[in-house]
Scaffold this active site. Structure first.
Site, mmCIF file in Angstrom:
data_model
loop_
_atom_site.group_PDB
_atom_site.id
_atom_site.type_symbol
_atom_site.label_atom_id
_atom_site.label_comp_id
_atom_site.label_asym_id
_atom_site.label_seq_id
_atom_site.Cartn_x
_atom_site.Cartn_y
_atom_site.Cartn_z
ATOM 1 N N GLY A 149 37.138 47.171 38.762
ATOM 2 C CA GLY A 149 37.219 46.144 37.728
ATOM 3 C C GLY A 149 36.232 46.498 36.636
ATOM 4 C CB CYS A 179 42.352 42.696 43.904
ATOM 5 S SG CYS A 179 40.801 43.604 43.956
#
Length: 219
Positions: A149, A179
């Protein structure tokens, strides 16, 4: 070599609280944008923490405040992309602070390059890793072993990065939908290899791959 296009400094930070790491990254991004420092990569571990990316959904946090407190899990909103992730002991977190100018100004490419770093490092460690079409991160036969990320600030300076599960206690992943992906397991290098590789060995594999993929020289 402050401001060098090819130089990169590595900071081995040990265990760092998530809030402290956020402040550190903000300062390094500012200094990198000003040309005061070369590219950086921070390697560290976090205490138990759930982090929320820009597309995080509340329903992907499965533990309420009371249960999180009982298990010592903090909760942070972040400036990175992506959904909900967990960080904790036994996980190598890497935060590259890179200037992507002049020829790497492509967010999609940057994410794919981070995946490539981890896939190459896993190969050196004896684990086959790969991408899954339409998803971000790195998978093995046992499940997702690394999450990614990132944030790219004005001036094309990166922050946030990747989290590679070495010997992470996977029970903590029950606190979230990792996620936002409900139907995929999470794994560790310890699970894949039968024994957890030494941090220094993983570090060497990751940094060597990072230098090759990003054409950087560790100073």
């Amino acid at each position: 070599m402050a401001g060098s296009d090819l130089g990169m400094e590595v900071q081995d930070l040990g265990v760092v609280g998530y809030g402290e790491a956020l402040e550190m990254q903000r300062d390094l991004v500012r200094r990198r944008r000003a040309g005061e420092i070369p590219d950086q990569i921070l390697l560290l571990q976090h205490p138990h923490v759930i982090t929320l990316g820009s597309s995080a959904r509340e329903e992907n946090i499965l533990f309420g405040a009371e249960e999180r407190a009982a298990r010592g899990i903090e909760l942070f909103e972040t400036g990175r992309g992506g959904d909900v992730t967990y960080h904790g002991p036994g996980q190598m977190v890497g935060y590259p602070v890179l200037d992507l100018k002049p020829d790497r100004q492509d967010l999609h490419r940057y994410i794919r390059d981070l995946e490539e770093v981890l896939i190459r490092a896993l190969s050196v460690l004896g684990v086959e890793g790969w991408r899954e079409e339409g998803l971000t991160g790195v998978w093995t036969s046992g499940g997702k072993v690394a999450a990614i990320g990132v944030r790219v600030s004005s001036g094309w300076i990166t922050s946030h990065g990747f989290a590679l599960n070495i010997s992470t206690d996977l029970s903590y992943f029950r606190s979230i939908v990792p996620c936002g992906i409900e139907d995929r397991p999470v794994t560790t290098l310890a699970n894949e290899l039968g024994v957890a590789p030494d941090w220094a060995v993983v570090r060497e594999a990751v940094l060597t791959a990072f230098q090759d993929v990003f054409d950087r020289v560790i100073e």
